[in-house]
Design an enzyme around this catalytic site. Structure first.
Site, PDB file in Angstrom:
ATOM      1  N   ALA A  65       0.801  -1.221   0.000  1.00  0.00           N
ATOM      2  CA  ALA A  65       0.000   0.000   0.000  1.00  0.00           C
ATOM      3  C   ALA A  65       0.834   1.271   0.000  1.00  0.00           C
ATOM      4  CB  ALA A  65      -0.945  -0.010   1.203  1.00  0.00           C
ATOM      5  N   HIS A  92      -3.655 -10.052  -3.863  1.00  0.00           N
ATOM      6  CA  HIS A  92      -4.870  -9.869  -3.054  1.00  0.00           C
ATOM      7  C   HIS A  92      -6.063  -9.479  -3.896  1.00  0.00           C
ATOM      8  CE1 HIS A  92      -2.096  -9.179   0.666  1.00  0.00           C
ATOM      9  NE2 HIS A  92      -2.154 -10.436   0.269  1.00  0.00           N
ATOM     10  N   CYS A 102     -19.435 -13.244  -7.400  1.00  0.00           N
ATOM     11  CA  CYS A 102     -20.508 -13.847  -6.588  1.00  0.00           C
ATOM     12  C   CYS A 102     -19.914 -15.008  -5.792  1.00  0.00           C
ATOM     13  CB  CYS A 102     -21.634 -14.366  -7.488  1.00  0.00           C
ATOM     14  SG  CYS A 102     -22.879 -15.294  -6.544  1.00  0.00           S
ATOM     15  N   ASN A 159      11.063   1.386   2.302  1.00  0.00           N
ATOM     16  CA  ASN A 159       9.933   1.536   3.211  1.00  0.00           C
ATOM     17  C   ASN A 159      10.282   2.522   4.330  1.00  0.00           C
ATOM     18  OD1 ASN A 159       7.185   0.299   3.418  1.00  0.00           O
ATOM     19  ND2 ASN A 159       7.858   0.013   5.555  1.00  0.00           N
TER      20      ASN A 159
END
Ligand code: APR
Length: 254
Positions: free
Chosen positions: A23, A122, A130, A221
């Protein structure tokens, strides 16, 4: 030599690079991360427990909230940022073989990364599925029903529960995607983890797979991760500056 210099040296030496994104590569595009200082789970720790597949199936209120969150998700208005575009340049050097992303925003593909090289560990927010018949459709068509007043729109084919085609806690990853990512981790000689706290498995485990197969690890990071000790370089500079700065290292004629 700074950590950014060492990261550049690692990229220059690499023949086959796997990038693992989280993210943190999309925060410059206006999509909050989960565990950073302004993260979704940081701000609302209880929310994470709500978004399990079991709670989603059992509780209509969780589904109603989820549909409103999907309708209002910042991904619909987000644009790829310089870090996404830099990875397209890395790909064009011929040495970036795959991007295994934990992100569901589709920004790598929209930046121009070859969709065949983007492994969405992910899943994706851009499609709905469905849970009963497995039917897949564009998320936009279900969001239109939510906008028209359906709070928890069922599958028009079988009446089943609809969900975004993302992987919730308690759901398994697509085995084909995970196998492709694991194969890429085994085959690479450098894995670069960008914008991920490396706390969620099996995604984070790709770093171990790569290193155990002889690859070096570079981490970009802002905050520490559990893999920092394993890394040849840990770059703390903002991703939007560090990742474009590393492009030159890959582009250098070998
Ligand atoms: N520059 C550098 N680092 C940044 C930046 C930035 N501009 N923005 C965020 N970060 C760092 C944060 O400090 C944080 O350590 O990115 C990291 C993002 O970590 P997480 O929020 O945990 O996101 P991620 O690792 O992708 O989460 C994995 O958890 O909630 C689930 O399914 C969800 O895919 C997600 C998974």
């Amino acid at each position: 030599m700074t950590q950014l210099d060492e990261a550049g040296r690692q990229l220059r030496a690499a023949q086959s690079v796997l990038v693992l994104t989280g993210a943190g590569i999309s925060t410059d595009s206006g999509i909050p991360d989960f565990r950073g200082p302004q993260g979704v789970w940081t701000k609302n720790p209880a929310a994470q427990a709500m978004f399990t597949i079991d709670r989603y199936v059992a509780d209509p209120d969780v589904r109603r909230t989820s549909w409103l969150n999907r309708r209002d998700h910042p991904a619909w208005t987000a644009e790829p940022n310089p870090a996404h575009h830099a990875l397209v340049a890395w790909e064009r050097t011929g040495r970036l073989k795959a991007i295994a992303t934990q992100n569901i925003d589709g920004l790598h593909q929209r930046a121009g990364s070859d969709p065949r090289r983007v492994l969405e560990l992910h899943g994706t927010l851009w499609r709905a599925v469905c849970l009963s018949c497995g039917g897949v459709q564009p998320m936009a068509s279900v969001i239109a029903r939510v906008d028209a007043g359906e709070e928890d729109p069922p599958c028009l084919g079988c009446g089943g529960i609809l969900k975004s085609a993302t992987v919730s806690f308690g759901q398994s990853l697509d085995p084909l995607v995970l196998t492709a990512a694991t194969d890429a981790a085994r085959a690479c000689d450098l894995v670069v983890a960008i914008g991920t706290s490396l706390q969620v498995y099996p995604a984070a485990g790709l770093c171990s797979v790569a290193v155990e197969s002889g690859a070096h690890l570079v981490i970009v990071n802002a905050q520490p991760t559990g893999y920092d000790q394993l890394a040849a370089a840990v770059v703390r500079e903002p991703i939007g500056a560090a990742v474009p700065a590393l492009t030159g290292a890959l582009e250098e004629v070998r």
